[in-house]
Enzyme design. Structure first.
Site, mmCIF file in Angstrom:
data_model
loop_
_atom_site.group_PDB
_atom_site.id
_atom_site.type_symbol
_atom_site.label_atom_id
_atom_site.label_comp_id
_atom_site.label_asym_id
_atom_site.label_seq_id
_atom_site.Cartn_x
_atom_site.Cartn_y
_atom_site.Cartn_z
ATOM 1 N N ARG A 46 -6.066 40.911 133.614
ATOM 2 C CA ARG A 46 -5.509 41.911 134.528
ATOM 3 C C ARG A 46 -6.586 42.875 135.034
ATOM 4 O O ARG A 46 -6.532 43.338 136.162
ATOM 5 C CB ARG A 46 -4.367 42.660 133.855
ATOM 6 C CG ARG A 46 -3.102 41.797 133.746
ATOM 7 C CD ARG A 46 -2.011 42.443 132.914
ATOM 8 N NE ARG A 46 -1.731 43.815 133.272
ATOM 9 C CZ ARG A 46 -0.541 44.294 133.613
ATOM 10 N NH1 ARG A 46 0.506 43.495 133.661
ATOM 11 N NH2 ARG A 46 -0.364 45.582 133.871
ATOM 12 N N SER A 47 -7.583 43.149 134.218
ATOM 13 C CA SER A 47 -8.706 43.968 134.688
ATOM 14 C C SER A 47 -9.457 43.253 135.813
ATOM 15 O O SER A 47 -9.979 43.895 136.725
ATOM 16 C CB SER A 47 -9.669 44.281 133.547
ATOM 17 O OG SER A 47 -9.086 45.192 132.645
ATOM 18 N N ARG A 57 -11.908 46.962 148.741
ATOM 19 C CA ARG A 57 -12.020 48.270 149.375
ATOM 20 C C ARG A 57 -13.482 48.614 149.680
ATOM 21 O O ARG A 57 -13.786 49.222 150.709
ATOM 22 C CB ARG A 57 -11.392 49.357 148.510
ATOM 23 C CG ARG A 57 -9.897 49.337 148.500
ATOM 24 C CD ARG A 57 -9.331 49.739 149.866
ATOM 25 N NE ARG A 57 -7.893 49.802 149.806
ATOM 26 C CZ ARG A 57 -7.083 48.947 150.417
ATOM 27 N NH1 ARG A 57 -7.559 47.960 151.148
ATOM 28 N NH2 ARG A 57 -5.775 49.076 150.298
ATOM 29 N N HIS A 60 -14.222 46.921 152.779
ATOM 30 C CA HIS A 60 -13.621 47.630 153.907
ATOM 31 C C HIS A 60 -14.486 48.808 154.346
ATOM 32 O O HIS A 60 -14.440 49.215 155.510
ATOM 33 C CB HIS A 60 -12.211 48.128 153.543
ATOM 34 C CG HIS A 60 -11.208 47.036 153.441
ATOM 35 N ND1 HIS A 60 -10.101 47.138 152.625
ATOM 36 C CD2 HIS A 60 -11.125 45.825 154.044
ATOM 37 C CE1 HIS A 60 -9.380 46.031 152.726
ATOM 38 N NE2 HIS A 60 -9.992 45.220 153.580
ATOM 39 N N SER A 86 -13.583 46.379 131.553
ATOM 40 C CA SER A 86 -13.284 45.705 130.296
ATOM 41 C C SER A 86 -12.787 46.731 129.297
ATOM 42 O O SER A 86 -13.554 47.605 128.875
ATOM 43 C CB SER A 86 -14.532 45.013 129.740
ATOM 44 O OG SER A 86 -14.284 44.465 128.458
ATOM 45 N N GLY A 87 -11.519 46.625 128.923
ATOM 46 C CA GLY A 87 -10.958 47.560 127.959
ATOM 47 C C GLY A 87 -11.752 47.587 126.672
ATOM 48 O O GLY A 87 -12.149 48.649 126.192
ATOM 49 N N SER A 88 -12.036 46.422 126.128
ATOM 50 C CA SER A 88 -12.759 46.344 124.855
ATOM 51 C C SER A 88 -14.254 46.521 125.014
ATOM 52 O O SER A 88 -14.930 46.972 124.092
ATOM 53 C CB SER A 88 -12.494 44.990 124.188
ATOM 54 O OG SER A 88 -13.111 43.937 124.930
ATOM 55 N N GLY A 89 -14.781 46.131 126.184
ATOM 56 C CA GLY A 89 -16.229 46.138 126.368
ATOM 57 C C GLY A 89 -16.922 45.056 125.580
ATOM 58 O O GLY A 89 -18.135 45.079 125.406
ATOM 59 N N GLU A 90 -16.143 44.074 125.112
ATOM 60 C CA GLU A 90 -16.672 43.019 124.251
ATOM 61 C C GLU A 90 -16.366 41.608 124.753
ATOM 62 O O GLU A 90 -16.744 40.638 124.097
ATOM 63 C CB GLU A 90 -16.101 43.158 122.827
ATOM 64 C CG GLU A 90 -16.441 44.461 122.127
ATOM 65 C CD GLU A 90 -17.924 44.608 121.792
ATOM 66 O OE1 GLU A 90 -18.673 43.604 121.790
ATOM 67 O OE2 GLU A 90 -18.350 45.756 121.539
ATOM 68 N N THR A 91 -15.708 41.462 125.888
ATOM 69 C CA THR A 91 -15.374 40.134 126.404
ATOM 70 C C THR A 91 -16.667 39.346 126.613
ATOM 71 O O THR A 91 -17.571 39.799 127.322
ATOM 72 C CB THR A 91 -14.595 40.250 127.734
ATOM 73 O OG1 THR A 91 -13.450 41.076 127.510
ATOM 74 C CG2 THR A 91 -14.177 38.896 128.260
ATOM 75 N N SER A 150 -1.468 47.661 129.330
ATOM 76 C CA SER A 150 -0.946 48.029 130.653
ATOM 77 C C SER A 150 -1.427 49.393 131.129
ATOM 78 O O SER A 150 -1.816 49.547 132.296
ATOM 79 C CB SER A 150 0.586 48.006 130.660
ATOM 80 O OG SER A 150 1.071 46.686 130.546
ATOM 81 N N GLU A 153 -5.034 49.172 132.315
ATOM 82 C CA GLU A 153 -5.157 48.390 133.549
ATOM 83 C C GLU A 153 -4.630 49.168 134.761
ATOM 84 O O GLU A 153 -5.254 49.162 135.828
ATOM 85 C CB GLU A 153 -4.426 47.059 133.380
ATOM 86 C CG GLU A 153 -5.063 46.195 132.312
ATOM 87 C CD GLU A 153 -4.084 45.396 131.471
ATOM 88 O OE1 GLU A 153 -4.540 44.721 130.533
ATOM 89 O OE2 GLU A 153 -2.857 45.454 131.729
ATOM 90 N N ASP A 161 -9.307 53.487 143.000
ATOM 91 C CA ASP A 161 -8.829 53.952 144.304
ATOM 92 C C ASP A 161 -9.277 55.395 144.564
ATOM 93 O O ASP A 161 -9.634 55.749 145.690
ATOM 94 C CB ASP A 161 -7.307 53.854 144.405
ATOM 95 C CG ASP A 161 -6.826 52.443 144.720
ATOM 96 O OD1 ASP A 161 -7.643 51.600 145.146
ATOM 97 O OD2 ASP A 161 -5.619 52.183 144.551
#
Length: 186
Positions: A46-47, A57, A60, A86-91, A150, A153, A161
């Site tokens: 989702r990130s 954007r 644009h 990355s929420g975890s910063g570990e992916t 959630s 994200e 934005d």
């Protein structure tokens, strides 16, 4: 709970997370974006969806932006900026992207829950979003009624934005000037 109660709670959570983001780190992030020759955007799950909207954007606005992994994305070099969500910063794949960017002298900006993660240690700017996630060892200070990651994200999408609006102001742009680069082959 009824719809209105859920909506109110989610809005309150978003307000807390958005207002907890560092103004100084955000300013540094905007400066990195404005100084980059090219901007490469990466995220998973989702990130990944959220960062693709950010890349759009930026395009644009007339900035050279790319989504890592797309077939028409060029190579990154010293003048580039890699933006990772990355929420975890570990992916693992994102850690690899960060290591590659660092090895060629590119800058790195990370939007994350964990400011002490592997990617954060490589980053030039770390934007911490304090939200819970089952994939992060670092638990955010703000708790959520929402499932899994959630809140993170959603917050990262709205945060990016807001950064776009800050860039628009710095570049003297408005929605009308940006719409001229909107896709016309839909």
């Amino acid at each position: 709970m009824e719809y209105q109660e859920y909506a109110n709670e989610v809005l309150q959570e978003l307000k807390k997370t958005l207002l907890s983001v560092s103004v100084n780190d955000t300013s540094a992030f905007v400066d990195l974006l404005l100084g980059a020759k090219e901007i490469f955007c990466a995220g998973a799950g989702r990130s990944g969806f959220e960062i693709k909207g950010f890349a759009m954007r930026l395009m644009h606005m007339g900035l050279n932006s790319y989504v890592v992994g797309e077939t028409c994305t060029p190579n990154i070099d010293e003048g580039g900026l890699l933006v990772i969500c990355s929420g975890s910063g570990e992916t693992k794949s994102l850690v690899n992207h960060a290591q590659k960017a660092k090895s060629v002298g590119a800058k790195i900006a990370l939007i994350t829950i964990d400011p002490n993660s592997t990617i954060a240690k490589l980053a030039d700017v770390v934007i911490e979003i304090s939200a819970p996630s089952p994939k992060s060892a670092h638990e955010g200070r703000i708790h959520s009624i929402q499932p899994m990651g959630s809140l993170f994200e959603q917050t990262e999408g709205i945060y990016m934005d807001i950064v776009i609006m800050m860039l628009m102001e710095r570049k003297g742009m408005n929605s009308d000037t940006m719409f001229g680069r909107h896709a016309n082959m839909e």
